[in-house]
Structure formats: C-alpha cells, structure tokens
Design a protein around this motif. Structure first.
Motif, PDB file in Angstrom:
ATOM      1  N   GLN A   1      46.168 -18.406 -34.868  1.00  0.00           N
ATOM      2  CA  GLN A   1      45.237 -17.874 -35.720  1.00  0.00           C
ATOM      3  C   GLN A   1      45.644 -18.077 -37.060  1.00  0.00           C
ATOM      4  O   GLN A   1      46.505 -18.309 -37.231  1.00  0.00           O
ATOM      5  CB  GLN A   1      45.572 -15.829 -35.218  1.00  0.00           C
ATOM      6  CG  GLN A   1      45.010 -15.191 -36.449  1.00  0.00           C
ATOM      7  CD  GLN A   1      45.841 -13.613 -35.934  1.00  0.00           C
ATOM      8  OE1 GLN A   1      46.226 -13.713 -35.222  1.00  0.00           O
ATOM      9  NE2 GLN A   1      44.718 -12.746 -36.496  1.00  0.00           N
TER      10      GLN A   1
ATOM     11  N   ASP B   1      43.135 -16.570 -40.785  1.00  0.00           N
ATOM     12  CA  ASP B   1      43.031 -15.606 -41.120  1.00  0.00           C
ATOM     13  C   ASP B   1      42.176 -14.553 -40.768  1.00  0.00           C
ATOM     14  O   ASP B   1      41.417 -14.915 -40.099  1.00  0.00           O
ATOM     15  CB  ASP B   1      42.048 -15.775 -42.763  1.00  0.00           C
ATOM     16  CG  ASP B   1      42.478 -17.009 -43.722  1.00  0.00           C
ATOM     17  OD1 ASP B   1      43.933 -16.791 -43.551  1.00  0.00           O
ATOM     18  OD2 ASP B   1      41.826 -17.434 -44.426  1.00  0.00           O
ATOM     19  N   GLU B   2      42.501 -13.023 -41.035  1.00  0.00           N
ATOM     20  CA  GLU B   2      42.221 -12.319 -39.817  1.00  0.00           C
ATOM     21  C   GLU B   2      41.549 -12.116 -38.857  1.00  0.00           C
ATOM     22  O   GLU B   2      42.365 -12.688 -37.651  1.00  0.00           O
ATOM     23  CB  GLU B   2      40.923 -11.060 -41.095  1.00  0.00           C
ATOM     24  CG  GLU B   2      41.474 -11.252 -41.981  1.00  0.00           C
ATOM     25  CD  GLU B   2      40.736 -10.249 -42.825  1.00  0.00           C
ATOM     26  OE1 GLU B   2      39.751  -8.918 -42.549  1.00  0.00           O
ATOM     27  OE2 GLU B   2      41.204  -9.405 -44.161  1.00  0.00           O
ATOM     28  N   ASN B   3      39.878 -12.731 -38.157  1.00  0.00           N
ATOM     29  CA  ASN B   3      39.029 -12.956 -37.589  1.00  0.00           C
ATOM     30  C   ASN B   3      38.879 -14.226 -37.295  1.00  0.00           C
ATOM     31  O   ASN B   3      38.093 -14.661 -36.390  1.00  0.00           O
ATOM     32  CB  ASN B   3      38.302 -12.157 -37.713  1.00  0.00           C
ATOM     33  CG  ASN B   3      38.487 -10.524 -36.926  1.00  0.00           C
ATOM     34  OD1 ASN B   3      39.381 -10.366 -36.751  1.00  0.00           O
ATOM     35  ND2 ASN B   3      37.313  -9.765 -37.169  1.00  0.00           N
ATOM     36  N   ALA B   4      39.544 -15.364 -37.419  1.00  0.00           N
ATOM     37  CA  ALA B   4      39.490 -16.824 -37.247  1.00  0.00           C
ATOM     38  C   ALA B   4      40.691 -17.551 -36.370  1.00  0.00           C
ATOM     39  O   ALA B   4      41.569 -16.844 -37.215  1.00  0.00           O
ATOM     40  CB  ALA B   4      38.915 -17.439 -39.089  1.00  0.00           C
ATOM     41  N   TYR B   5      40.028 -18.135 -35.862  1.00  0.00           N
ATOM     42  CA  TYR B   5      40.969 -18.548 -34.626  1.00  0.00           C
ATOM     43  C   TYR B   5      40.372 -20.102 -34.827  1.00  0.00           C
ATOM     44  O   TYR B   5      39.739 -20.344 -34.612  1.00  0.00           O
ATOM     45  CB  TYR B   5      41.127 -18.137 -33.408  1.00  0.00           C
ATOM     46  CG  TYR B   5      41.084 -16.672 -33.694  1.00  0.00           C
ATOM     47  CD1 TYR B   5      42.716 -16.476 -33.081  1.00  0.00           C
ATOM     48  CD2 TYR B   5      40.039 -15.887 -33.351  1.00  0.00           C
ATOM     49  CE1 TYR B   5      42.740 -14.366 -33.583  1.00  0.00           C
ATOM     50  CE2 TYR B   5      41.031 -14.115 -33.946  1.00  0.00           C
ATOM     51  CZ  TYR B   5      42.359 -13.576 -33.279  1.00  0.00           C
ATOM     52  OH  TYR B   5      42.743 -12.704 -33.627  1.00  0.00           O
TER      53      TYR B   5
ATOM     54  N   GLU C   1      35.455 -16.929 -33.853  1.00  0.00           N
ATOM     55  CA  GLU C   1      36.236 -16.126 -33.766  1.00  0.00           C
ATOM     56  C   GLU C   1      35.825 -14.660 -32.366  1.00  0.00           C
ATOM     57  O   GLU C   1      35.274 -15.608 -31.629  1.00  0.00           O
ATOM     58  CB  GLU C   1      34.516 -14.509 -34.292  1.00  0.00           C
ATOM     59  CG  GLU C   1      35.057 -12.803 -34.707  1.00  0.00           C
ATOM     60  CD  GLU C   1      33.787 -12.421 -35.121  1.00  0.00           C
ATOM     61  OE1 GLU C   1      33.942 -10.946 -34.744  1.00  0.00           O
ATOM     62  OE2 GLU C   1      32.943 -13.349 -35.838  1.00  0.00           O
ATOM     63  N   ILE C   2      36.553 -14.464 -31.611  1.00  0.00           N
ATOM     64  CA  ILE C   2      37.070 -13.760 -30.558  1.00  0.00           C
ATOM     65  C   ILE C   2      36.911 -11.871 -30.621  1.00  0.00           C
ATOM     66  O   ILE C   2      37.720 -11.274 -31.056  1.00  0.00           O
ATOM     67  CB  ILE C   2      38.423 -14.146 -29.911  1.00  0.00           C
ATOM     68  CG1 ILE C   2      38.700 -15.652 -29.882  1.00  0.00           C
ATOM     69  CG2 ILE C   2      38.710 -13.693 -28.936  1.00  0.00           C
ATOM     70  CD1 ILE C   2      39.964 -16.010 -29.699  1.00  0.00           C
ATOM     71  N   VAL C   3      35.398 -11.711 -29.644  1.00  0.00           N
ATOM     72  CA  VAL C   3      35.586 -10.336 -29.663  1.00  0.00           C
ATOM     73  C   VAL C   3      36.148  -9.888 -28.133  1.00  0.00           C
ATOM     74  O   VAL C   3      35.487 -10.153 -27.663  1.00  0.00           O
ATOM     75  CB  VAL C   3      34.090 -10.586 -29.954  1.00  0.00           C
ATOM     76  CG1 VAL C   3      33.708  -9.148 -28.929  1.00  0.00           C
ATOM     77  CG2 VAL C   3      33.609 -11.461 -31.656  1.00  0.00           C
TER      78      VAL C   3
END
Length: 102
Positions: free
Chosen positions: A40, A42-46, A85-87
């Motif tokens: 991981q 920042d936030e939703n960035a992987y 992004e992982i949803v």
C-alpha cells in the motif's frame, strides 16, 4: 490472484526476473511466478510485486499489456503504470484498476 470467470491465476511468464517479462493468466501451477505481494502506498494506491523479485507490475497505457519492471516508488511523483487501485466487492471478489488506465 485468481480470475473469477476463467479460474486462471495471475502469472509472471516462466517466473523470469528480467524487466519486461510478461504477466498473463495461467492455470494454477504452484510456481513462484503466481505469488504476489500487495504494497500500500497512499490511500487507495497499491503496488503489486511478485514475491521473488524486486520488480513490480507495470501496465502499458497504450496496450494494457502487463509486465514486470523496476519499481518507481517515489510517491511524490508516482509512475501511474505501476500504481493500482483495488476495489473490494461482494463475495470476496476484487477488481484491480491501473492508475494509467483510469
């Protein structure tokens, strides 16, 4: 990572470590080329990286082809092709979206 519809797994071709090695879907074979870490940022960035090399997944914006390349992990100026992004969805399924294709 298992593709829900085909039952195939994310696979680094031949478990090679060379930059530019392609990543495809393949039958489960228990080889190291099918093991990945999710890192991981920042936030939703992987960043997604094979478990046996320092390279990371990199998606070409023009073709959508995925390969492994040396990481560019400067989060101030991230390389969009290496950021995903992982949803999370129902029944444990996830969708992975490349920042370069968003």
């Amino acid at each position: 990572f298992k593709h829900v519809q085909t039952g195939k797994y994310l696979d680094v071709e031949g478990s090679f470590i060379d930059a530019g090695t392609r990543v495809n879907l393949w039958d489960c074979n228990g080889q190291k080329g099918q093991g990945f870490y999710i890192i991981q940022g920042d936030e939703n960035a992987y960043v997604i990286k094979p478990c046996y090399t320092e390279h990371v997944l990199d998606m070409a914006a023009d073709t959508g082809d995925v390969g492994i390349y040396p990481p560019h992990l400067d989060w101030d100026v991230p390389r969009a092709a290496q950021i995903f992004e992982i949803v999370f969805a129902v029944a444990g399924a996830i969708t992975i979206i490349s920042a370069s294709s968003a």
